[in-house]
Design an enzyme around this catalytic site. Structure first.
Site, PDB file in Angstrom:
ATOM      1  N   CYS A 223      53.924 -41.184  82.564  1.00  0.00           N
ATOM      2  CA  CYS A 223      54.647 -39.927  82.772  1.00  0.00           C
ATOM      3  C   CYS A 223      55.726 -39.742  81.689  1.00  0.00           C
ATOM      4  O   CYS A 223      55.405 -39.671  80.520  1.00  0.00           O
ATOM      5  CB  CYS A 223      55.200 -39.846  84.190  1.00  0.00           C
ATOM      6  SG  CYS A 223      55.647 -38.152  84.665  1.00  0.00           S
TER       7      CYS A 223
ATOM      8  N   GLU B   8      49.153 -44.914  89.170  1.00  0.00           N
ATOM      9  CA  GLU B   8      49.528 -45.601  90.425  1.00  0.00           C
ATOM     10  C   GLU B   8      49.382 -44.690  91.642  1.00  0.00           C
ATOM     11  O   GLU B   8      49.440 -45.159  92.774  1.00  0.00           O
ATOM     12  CB  GLU B   8      50.949 -46.169  90.318  1.00  0.00           C
ATOM     13  CG  GLU B   8      52.088 -45.186  90.492  1.00  0.00           C
ATOM     14  CD  GLU B   8      52.398 -44.306  89.301  1.00  0.00           C
ATOM     15  OE1 GLU B   8      53.371 -43.544  89.382  1.00  0.00           O
ATOM     16  OE2 GLU B   8      51.665 -44.358  88.279  1.00  0.00           O
TER      17      GLU B   8
ATOM     18  N   HIS C 276      49.810 -40.025  86.787  1.00  0.00           N
ATOM     19  CA  HIS C 276      50.290 -41.252  87.438  1.00  0.00           C
ATOM     20  C   HIS C 276      49.097 -42.093  87.891  1.00  0.00           C
ATOM     21  O   HIS C 276      48.529 -41.821  88.943  1.00  0.00           O
ATOM     22  CB  HIS C 276      51.154 -40.905  88.654  1.00  0.00           C
ATOM     23  CG  HIS C 276      52.481 -40.335  88.301  1.00  0.00           C
ATOM     24  ND1 HIS C 276      53.597 -41.124  88.113  1.00  0.00           N
ATOM     25  CD2 HIS C 276      52.887 -39.072  88.075  1.00  0.00           C
ATOM     26  CE1 HIS C 276      54.635 -40.354  87.801  1.00  0.00           C
ATOM     27  NE2 HIS C 276      54.222 -39.109  87.763  1.00  0.00           N
TER      28      HIS C 276
END
Length: 208
Positions: free
Chosen positions: A85, A192, A190
């Site tokens: 990011c 994750e 992202h």
């Protein structure tokens, strides 16, 4: 092997930590620290980033010696680093969020507000969007083209050299959403928060 997540007070990075620990599954040592010596001695680094370009750059600069250690790690020692990011955006020479702010200058380019075409596109760009993989990037090994990733951003990284772009996503225009330049990797999305596909990207980075 030591993979270090650089903790420089850039917002909540718990999901990044949890995902890396889940993928590493005790086979790899995952450390979260702002300790310069530990960062320096790592095999790989992860540079997360939440909030504005300026706030993240300011947070990096507030830890004395951190930027110098990162430069040494990435530029001199050519060890792998993954920016996530705003972590990716900070690779740029300059960012225009809040105010004009100097970036790390690792990949020449700028970070500008996404052109929302007179409010035709909502900002921030939030949610799942598909990615168009442009090159055989090491972090996209066994990832299908047009996979969906999770995004939250209003600004985009525009590299001067288009060949560093590893993937784009279509939102108002073709936004660069992943880069690879030698040992430097970055995702605007992202991983994750991008389900199993995102975890596979993390796994690819750990296994470089």
């Amino acid at each position: 092997m030591n993979v270090t997540i650089v903790d420089y007070n850039s917002g909540n990075i718990s999901s990044v930590i949890n995902s890396f620990k889940e993928v590493a599954n005790d086979k790899v040592n995952i450390e979260v620290t702002s300790d310069l010596n530990k960062i320096k001695l790592s095999d790989k680094l992860v540079l997360p980033g939440q909030g504005s370009f300026k706030s993240c750059v300011d947070a990096l600069n507030s830890i004395n010696g951190l930027v110098e250690i990162l430069n040494e790690f990435v530029i001199n020692n050519k060890k792998p680093l993954l920016g996530i990011c705003v972590g990716l955006q900070m690779f740029a020479d300059i960012g225009y969020e809040e105010t004009e702010t100097k970036g790390l200058g690792w990949i020449s380019g700028k970070v500008s507000k996404i052109n929302n075409q007179n409010n035709k596109y909502k900002l921030p760009h939030i949610g799942w969007n598909e990615i168009n993989i442009l090159k055989d990037s090491k972090i996209f090994k066994n990832i299908e083209n047009n996979s969906h990733m999770y995004f939250v951003h209003s600004y985009e990284f525009i590299p001067n050299d288009k060949s560093v772009a590893a993937a784009t996503t279509d939102y108002s225009s073709n936004i660069v959403c992943a880069v690879e330049k030698e040992n430097i990797f970055g995702t605007q999305f992202h991983p994750e928060k991008s389900d199993k596909t995102g975890l596979k990207i993390i796994d690819n980075f750990i296994n470089l």
